[in-house]
Design a protein around this motif. Structure first.
Motif, PDB file in Angstrom:
ATOM      1  N   UNK A  71      -0.775  10.133  -3.149  1.00  0.00           N
ATOM      2  CA  UNK A  71       0.220  10.116  -2.078  1.00  0.00           C
ATOM      3  C   UNK A  71       1.107  11.347  -2.166  1.00  0.00           C
ATOM      4  N   UNK A  72       1.595  11.658  -3.371  1.00  0.00           N
ATOM      5  CA  UNK A  72       2.440  12.841  -3.528  1.00  0.00           C
ATOM      6  C   UNK A  72       1.662  14.115  -3.214  1.00  0.00           C
ATOM      7  N   UNK A  73       0.399  14.176  -3.642  1.00  0.00           N
ATOM      8  CA  UNK A  73      -0.429  15.338  -3.331  1.00  0.00           C
ATOM      9  C   UNK A  73      -0.675  15.471  -1.844  1.00  0.00           C
ATOM     10  N   UNK A  74      -0.880  14.336  -1.171  1.00  0.00           N
ATOM     11  CA  UNK A  74      -1.075  14.356   0.279  1.00  0.00           C
ATOM     12  C   UNK A  74       0.174  14.883   0.977  1.00  0.00           C
ATOM     13  N   UNK A  75       1.349  14.388   0.575  1.00  0.00           N
ATOM     14  CA  UNK A  75       2.597  14.848   1.186  1.00  0.00           C
ATOM     15  C   UNK A  75       2.785  16.345   0.966  1.00  0.00           C
TER      16      UNK A  75
ATOM     17  N   UNK B  55      10.382  12.718   1.606  1.00  0.00           N
ATOM     18  CA  UNK B  55       9.393  11.772   1.096  1.00  0.00           C
ATOM     19  C   UNK B  55       8.770  12.268  -0.203  1.00  0.00           C
ATOM     20  N   UNK B  56       8.506  13.566  -0.273  1.00  0.00           N
ATOM     21  CA  UNK B  56       7.916  14.138  -1.483  1.00  0.00           C
ATOM     22  C   UNK B  56       8.879  14.026  -2.653  1.00  0.00           C
ATOM     23  N   UNK B  57      10.136  14.379  -2.429  1.00  0.00           N
ATOM     24  CA  UNK B  57      11.124  14.266  -3.499  1.00  0.00           C
ATOM     25  C   UNK B  57      11.313  12.809  -3.920  1.00  0.00           C
ATOM     26  N   UNK B  58      11.250  11.894  -2.953  1.00  0.00           N
ATOM     27  CA  UNK B  58      11.396  10.486  -3.287  1.00  0.00           C
ATOM     28  C   UNK B  58      10.220  10.010  -4.146  1.00  0.00           C
ATOM     29  N   UNK B  59       9.032  10.548  -3.915  1.00  0.00           N
ATOM     30  CA  UNK B  59       7.881  10.195  -4.737  1.00  0.00           C
ATOM     31  C   UNK B  59       8.028  10.739  -6.152  1.00  0.00           C
ATOM     32  N   UNK B  60       8.657  11.901  -6.281  1.00  0.00           N
ATOM     33  CA  UNK B  60       8.736  12.580  -7.561  1.00  0.00           C
ATOM     34  C   UNK B  60       9.940  12.149  -8.394  1.00  0.00           C
ATOM     35  N   UNK B  61      11.013  11.710  -7.736  1.00  0.00           N
ATOM     36  CA  UNK B  61      12.257  11.399  -8.426  1.00  0.00           C
ATOM     37  C   UNK B  61      12.480   9.889  -8.472  1.00  0.00           C
ATOM     38  N   UNK B  62      13.698   9.494  -8.779  1.00  0.00           N
ATOM     39  CA  UNK B  62      14.048   8.090  -8.888  1.00  0.00           C
ATOM     40  C   UNK B  62      15.026   7.701  -7.799  1.00  0.00           C
ATOM     41  N   UNK B  63      15.224   6.401  -7.643  1.00  0.00           N
ATOM     42  CA  UNK B  63      16.085   5.911  -6.570  1.00  0.00           C
ATOM     43  C   UNK B  63      17.512   6.422  -6.703  1.00  0.00           C
TER      44      UNK B  63
ATOM     45  N   UNK C  36       0.841  -1.197   0.000  1.00  0.00           N
ATOM     46  CA  UNK C  36       0.000   0.000   0.000  1.00  0.00           C
ATOM     47  C   UNK C  36       0.879   1.251   0.000  1.00  0.00           C
ATOM     48  N   UNK C  37       0.739   2.131  -0.999  1.00  0.00           N
ATOM     49  CA  UNK C  37       1.624   3.297  -1.085  1.00  0.00           C
ATOM     50  C   UNK C  37       1.441   4.282   0.063  1.00  0.00           C
ATOM     51  N   UNK C  38       0.211   4.386   0.576  1.00  0.00           N
ATOM     52  CA  UNK C  38      -0.008   5.290   1.693  1.00  0.00           C
ATOM     53  C   UNK C  38       0.716   4.799   2.940  1.00  0.00           C
ATOM     54  N   UNK C  39       0.608   3.503   3.221  1.00  0.00           N
ATOM     55  CA  UNK C  39       1.285   2.954   4.391  1.00  0.00           C
ATOM     56  C   UNK C  39       2.796   3.028   4.222  1.00  0.00           C
TER      57      UNK C  39
ATOM     58  N   UNK D 227       0.885  16.410  -6.863  1.00  0.00           N
ATOM     59  CA  UNK D 227       1.796  17.469  -6.450  1.00  0.00           C
ATOM     60  C   UNK D 227       1.712  18.684  -7.367  1.00  0.00           C
ATOM     61  N   UNK D 228       1.626  18.438  -8.682  1.00  0.00           N
ATOM     62  CA  UNK D 228       1.556  19.555  -9.622  1.00  0.00           C
ATOM     63  C   UNK D 228       0.339  20.427  -9.375  1.00  0.00           C
ATOM     64  N   UNK D 229      -0.793  19.786  -9.102  1.00  0.00           N
ATOM     65  CA  UNK D 229      -2.017  20.537  -8.837  1.00  0.00           C
ATOM     66  C   UNK D 229      -1.907  21.326  -7.549  1.00  0.00           C
ATOM     67  N   UNK D 230      -1.380  20.671  -6.493  1.00  0.00           N
ATOM     68  CA  UNK D 230      -1.242  21.352  -5.201  1.00  0.00           C
ATOM     69  C   UNK D 230      -0.318  22.552  -5.326  1.00  0.00           C
ATOM     70  N   UNK D 231       0.846  22.355  -5.944  1.00  0.00           N
ATOM     71  CA  UNK D 231       1.820  23.447  -6.034  1.00  0.00           C
ATOM     72  C   UNK D 231       1.365  24.521  -7.020  1.00  0.00           C
ATOM     73  N   UNK D 232       0.686  24.114  -8.097  1.00  0.00           N
ATOM     74  CA  UNK D 232       0.195  25.107  -9.036  1.00  0.00           C
ATOM     75  C   UNK D 232      -0.759  26.084  -8.381  1.00  0.00           C
ATOM     76  N   UNK D 233      -1.573  25.569  -7.460  1.00  0.00           N
ATOM     77  CA  UNK D 233      -2.546  26.418  -6.777  1.00  0.00           C
ATOM     78  C   UNK D 233      -2.003  27.078  -5.515  1.00  0.00           C
ATOM     79  N   UNK D 234      -0.975  26.495  -4.908  1.00  0.00           N
ATOM     80  CA  UNK D 234      -0.543  26.968  -3.588  1.00  0.00           C
ATOM     81  C   UNK D 234       0.906  27.443  -3.526  1.00  0.00           C
ATOM     82  N   UNK D 235       1.648  27.386  -4.625  1.00  0.00           N
ATOM     83  CA  UNK D 235       3.047  27.820  -4.590  1.00  0.00           C
ATOM     84  C   UNK D 235       3.162  29.293  -4.210  1.00  0.00           C
ATOM     85  N   UNK D 236       2.281  30.134  -4.768  1.00  0.00           N
ATOM     86  CA  UNK D 236       2.310  31.562  -4.429  1.00  0.00           C
ATOM     87  C   UNK D 236       1.995  31.755  -2.954  1.00  0.00           C
ATOM     88  N   UNK D 237       1.029  30.992  -2.443  1.00  0.00           N
ATOM     89  CA  UNK D 237       0.695  31.089  -1.025  1.00  0.00           C
ATOM     90  C   UNK D 237       1.877  30.694  -0.147  1.00  0.00           C
TER      91      UNK D 237
END
Length: 450
Positions: free
Chosen positions: A236-240, A177-185, A129-132, A294-304
């Protein structure tokens, strides 16, 4: 500290889990070398440099090679993964001893990545489970980050500031954790260095971190993060991303700032899920069943996020932080206004292109309906009302300015959608531009009127 392909045994247990877990444990032990930094002083880099040299040139077979080798390492006959990890740690150690990065942050950056991955691997023994898995990373990294900072404080005979240590450890773990979700090992060195640099920034901005702020921030943001994932409102990335953003907003801004942020995420997520099947039929539904990435979260909240960081920094500079408060609220007003306009206004027929007013199919970039404009105005007014109620110093006129800034930001989004989205900019970039318009309009109007 990789994720590797695993073959399921007849019992259902992953056959390669144990080697992967042992490898994660080995990396964690190497990471623990960072705790010796207060004793080694300017030689804090030396143990990691020695590990890097041995991994790159000395260990080519035998038990140590088998312990640390990734699949790619076995093909190349060299422990490149371990060498990169150790070199990144050595680089952070040099920054700590020669440039000014606080030693506790160097230790925390190394420990949260090493033990976070160990926690994730422990969870992987029983579930995929990715969340766990993300929860295991978060718990392992956070505990190790606190322990590492406390160990440095003890060895240095300095005060043990548990609330501050907890905030920095959790923030660092979420970043890693966020960078690990977005990048590679293979990008572990980049993750470690980025985590260290951001922790340096967070430490500088967190002038005073109280126990209540940290406890409230962790409890509320983690609970909402779990809820958003469970309800399918975020990946998961959006949650983080959302949990990290919420924690920073509470600690650097306060509860009122967080309420403004949640007014966007809460109402926006509900509107995204509203009549989702009908939106799918009309071709206007968000992808991934409406789960924010993550893209959606940051697109809307990066300025904030930039606004709350500037607000925290304004306490150390002769700048009026009130402007950043209004800019923050204006960006969130634009984000919610645009979301309601798209998610609710898109359910109505006969949208018209904002530039020519010609009728276009539903879902066309830049297409608007009068109902969407009304919903957008309501959304920006909701954020203005929350700001008036909970942000210190916001006046009724200031709340109206926030609502206006949000409404104009929404229409800027439509204008950009009709002119440049798709060919030049993606949806996230357009969302960023819209929230920037909301922030700038709100801040400038307040500066001129109040």
């Amino acid at each position: 500290m990789p994720d590797v392909g695993r073959v399921k045994c007849a019992s259902g247990v992953s056959g390669d889990v144990q080697p992967t877990l042992r490898r994660a444990g080995g990396f964690a032990l190497v990471g623990t070398l960072a705790v010796a930094a207060p004793v080694l002083g300017r030689a804090a880099f030396a143990p990691f440099a020695a590990v890097a040299v041995a991994a790159a040139f000395g260990i080519t077979d035998g038990p140590l090679f088998e312990l640390f080798a990734r699949p790619a390492d076995r093909r190349e006959g060299r422990l490149n993964g371990l060498a990169g990890f150790a070199l990144a740690a050595a680089g952070l150690a040099i920054l700590a001893t020669e440039i000014g990065l606080p030693v506790p942050l160097f230790v925390a950056a190394v420990m949260v990545l090493a033990y976070g991955n160990l926690g994730k691997r422990l969870v992987a023994e029983t579930t995929d489970n990715p969340f766990l898995g993300a929860a295991g990373f978060g718990l392992g990294g956070s505990l190790a980050g606190v322990a590492g900072q406390a160990a440095v404080a003890s060895l240095s005979s300095t005060a043990v500031l548990l609330p501050r240590f907890a905030f920095l450890a959790v923030a660092g773990t979420l970043v890693a954790a966020l960078f690990r979700e977005m990048l590679f090992e293979r990008d572990d060195p980049l993750v470690m260095l980025s985590t260290g640099m951001l922790l340096w920034l967070f430490d500088a901005l967190a002038v005073a971190v109280g126990t209540l702020d940290v406890v409230a921030g962790l409890a509320v943001t983690v609970a909402l993060g779990i809820a958003s994932y469970a309800l399918g409102a975020a990946s998961v990335a959006g949650m983080l991303s959302g949990v990290l953003l919420g924690l920073l907003v509470i600690v650097f801004g306060g509860v009122g700032w967080f309420a403004v942020l949640i007014s966007f995420f809460g109402v926006g997520s509900l509107s995204t899920k509203y009549r989702y099947d009908e939106k799918t039929e009309r071709g206007i539904a968000e992808e991934n069943e409406g789960a924010r990435g993550t893209g959606n979260v940051l697109g809307n909240a990066a300025v904030a996020l930039v606004c709350v960081i500037c607000f925290a920094a304004s306490q150390s500079f002769p700048v009026d932080g009130t402007l950043f408060q209004y800019a923050f609220a204006g960006s969130m007003a634009a984000a919610l206004s645009d979301t309601l306009s798209s998610e609710l206004g898109g359910l109505y027929d006969d949208p018209r292109l904002i530039t020519t007013f010609e009728t276009v199919p539903p879902g066309t970039d830049g297409g608007v309906t009068w109902q969407g404009e009304v919903f957008g105005l309501i959304g920006s007014a909701v954020v203005g009302a929350v700001a008036l109620a909970l942000l210190p110093g916001v006046t009724p006129l200031g709340a109206a300015v926030v609502a206006l800034g949000g409404f104009l930001g929404m229409n800027a989004d439509s204008l950009l959608g009709a002119t440049v989205e798709g060919a030049t900019f993606g949806n996230e970039a357009v969302n960023f531009a819209a929230t920037l318009v909301g922030a700038v309009v709100s801040a400038l109007a307040v500066f001129a009127l109040l």
